[in-house]
Motif scaffolding. Sequence first.
Motif, short mmCIF file in Angstrom:
data_model
loop_
_atom_site.label_atom_id
_atom_site.label_comp_id
_atom_site.label_asym_id
_atom_site.label_seq_id
_atom_site.Cartn_x
_atom_site.Cartn_y
_atom_site.Cartn_z
N MET A 122 1.03 -1.16 0.20
CA MET A 122 0.37 0.03 0.31
C MET A 122 0.69 0.94 -0.56
O MET A 122 1.96 1.31 0.93
CB MET A 122 -0.89 -0.07 1.18
CG MET A 122 -1.16 1.21 1.31
SD MET A 122 -3.23 0.81 3.04
CE MET A 122 -3.89 2.55 2.56
N LEU A 123 1.12 1.60 -0.77
CA LEU A 123 1.44 3.19 -1.04
C LEU A 123 1.27 4.45 0.34
O LEU A 123 -0.24 4.57 0.78
CB LEU A 123 1.02 3.98 -2.10
CG LEU A 123 1.78 5.44 -2.62
CD1 LEU A 123 3.68 4.37 -3.06
CD2 LEU A 123 1.23 6.26 -4.01
N LYS A 124 2.25 4.67 0.93
CA LYS A 124 1.97 5.87 1.24
C LYS A 124 2.18 6.99 1.84
O LYS A 124 2.88 7.32 1.09
CB LYS A 124 2.49 5.27 3.09
CG LYS A 124 2.57 3.99 3.87
CD LYS A 124 2.83 2.99 5.02
CE LYS A 124 4.95 2.94 4.86
NZ LYS A 124 5.36 1.97 5.54
N HIS A 125 1.35 7.52 2.38
CA HIS A 125 2.25 9.17 2.64
C HIS A 125 3.32 9.32 2.69
O HIS A 125 3.93 10.58 1.97
CB HIS A 125 1.28 9.84 3.74
CG HIS A 125 1.22 11.46 4.00
ND1 HIS A 125 2.36 11.73 4.89
CD2 HIS A 125 0.99 12.54 3.49
CE1 HIS A 125 2.75 13.11 5.00
NE2 HIS A 125 1.58 13.55 3.84
N SER A 126 4.31 8.94 3.77
CA SER A 126 5.70 9.33 4.47
C SER A 126 6.30 8.94 2.78
O SER A 126 7.69 9.12 2.64
CB SER A 126 5.99 8.48 5.40
OG SER A 126 5.04 7.00 5.14
N ASP A 127 5.44 8.13 2.33
CA ASP A 127 6.57 7.10 0.72
C ASP A 127 7.21 8.02 0.11
O ASP A 127 8.06 8.43 -0.92
CB ASP A 127 6.18 5.56 0.85
CG ASP A 127 5.78 4.53 1.48
OD1 ASP A 127 5.08 4.04 1.07
OD2 ASP A 127 7.13 4.45 2.37
N ILE A 128 5.75 9.08 -0.61
CA ILE A 128 5.72 10.17 -1.43
C ILE A 128 7.10 11.09 -1.68
O ILE A 128 7.47 11.53 -1.48
CB ILE A 128 4.13 10.53 -2.06
CG1 ILE A 128 3.48 9.43 -1.84
CG2 ILE A 128 4.71 11.40 -3.18
CD1 ILE A 128 3.87 9.07 -3.64
N TRP A 129 7.10 11.65 -0.24
CA TRP A 129 7.79 12.54 0.50
C TRP A 129 8.64 11.86 0.65
O TRP A 129 9.67 13.21 0.32
CB TRP A 129 6.61 13.80 1.80
CG TRP A 129 5.56 14.20 2.46
CD1 TRP A 129 4.43 13.90 2.41
CD2 TRP A 129 5.87 15.35 1.08
NE1 TRP A 129 3.85 14.38 2.25
CE2 TRP A 129 4.44 15.64 1.11
CE3 TRP A 129 6.43 15.88 0.31
CZ2 TRP A 129 3.80 16.80 0.77
CZ3 TRP A 129 5.89 17.75 0.25
CH2 TRP A 129 4.69 17.41 0.01
N ALA A 130 9.23 11.05 0.75
CA ALA A 130 10.61 10.10 1.16
C ALA A 130 11.28 10.22 -0.13
O ALA A 130 12.11 10.85 -0.57
CB ALA A 130 10.72 8.95 1.20
N ARG A 161 -0.94 15.46 3.66
CA ARG A 161 -1.11 16.79 2.68
C ARG A 161 -0.16 15.58 1.39
O ARG A 161 0.56 15.62 1.67
CB ARG A 161 -1.33 17.89 2.79
CG ARG A 161 -1.00 18.78 1.80
CD ARG A 161 -1.34 20.43 1.17
NE ARG A 161 -1.38 20.80 2.13
CZ ARG A 161 -1.93 22.25 2.85
NH1 ARG A 161 -0.29 22.09 3.81
NH2 ARG A 161 -2.99 22.72 3.68
N TRP A 162 -1.01 15.13 0.17
CA TRP A 162 -0.42 14.57 -0.46
C TRP A 162 0.54 15.70 -1.61
O TRP A 162 -0.96 16.82 -1.92
CB TRP A 162 -0.94 13.92 -1.39
CG TRP A 162 -1.75 12.62 -0.49
CD1 TRP A 162 -2.57 12.14 0.69
CD2 TRP A 162 -1.31 10.76 -0.56
NE1 TRP A 162 -2.58 11.48 1.52
CE2 TRP A 162 -1.46 10.63 0.83
CE3 TRP A 162 -0.18 10.71 -1.35
CZ2 TRP A 162 -1.23 8.92 0.87
CZ3 TRP A 162 0.03 9.66 -1.08
CH2 TRP A 162 -0.35 8.64 0.58
N PRO A 163 1.54 15.30 -2.45
CA PRO A 163 2.07 16.22 -3.41
C PRO A 163 1.09 15.65 -4.50
O PRO A 163 0.78 15.00 -4.49
CB PRO A 163 3.30 15.85 -3.46
CG PRO A 163 3.26 14.90 -3.12
CD PRO A 163 2.63 14.48 -2.13
N SER A 164 0.41 16.81 -5.11
CA SER A 164 -0.02 16.77 -6.66
C SER A 164 0.91 16.50 -7.47
O SER A 164 1.93 16.31 -7.64
CB SER A 164 -0.78 18.41 -6.52
OG SER A 164 0.35 18.83 -7.71
#
Length: 211
Positions: A1-9, A49-52
């Motif tokens: 599952m894609l996590k919020h922290s993964d995207i920002w990392a 908050r996710w990046p667009s």
Amino acid sequence: MLKHSDIWAAIDALARDNGLTASALARKAGLDPTTFNKSKRITREGKARWPSTESVAKVLDATGANLSRFLGYIENDGQTTRPAPTIPLIGFAQAGDRGFFDDAGYPLGGGWDEIPFPEIGDPHAYALEISGDSMEPLFRDGDVVIVSPSASVRRGDRVVVRTNEGEVMVKQLARLTARRVELTSINPAHPGRILAAEEVAWLARILWASQ
């Protein structure tokens, strides 16, 4: 599952591997410099908050990265997925061999070791392993210097010089004219050299030393 922290990392890793902070990455992509600030990753209500997708697309375009590389960061918890860049490691004896260089002083072939070294903007850069004591105390036997054949040279630069006879030396450039090359010795116990321009196969600037 894609996590919020993964995207920002992944965004932080992309910035890091391009020598940028998250703010500088946003600025480079034409975004507000605060777009990727840690304070903006969580709303005042405490929600993620996710990046667009638009901002992600812009940073990929700005850094020349593709989506596969970005996804690689996500899969590797923000760790770099690219192998460390390497440059050729050439010994003094090899440097004197005409077969290892072209007329411009660029290394040829692949009969040498390689060492990891960050990108320096010259695809022809190489490492030269110092041999002997003629360059002490600045450079000692076994030290490694990074040489850039395409870098411009000027008075006072430390340079590697190769003569048409195959002699290789590390000196300091005192003067360079259309007719001659004047060199001072790094080790005061050794004399300087004055060479006619036609005696010099190439000279290249030393950018870094492993001291």
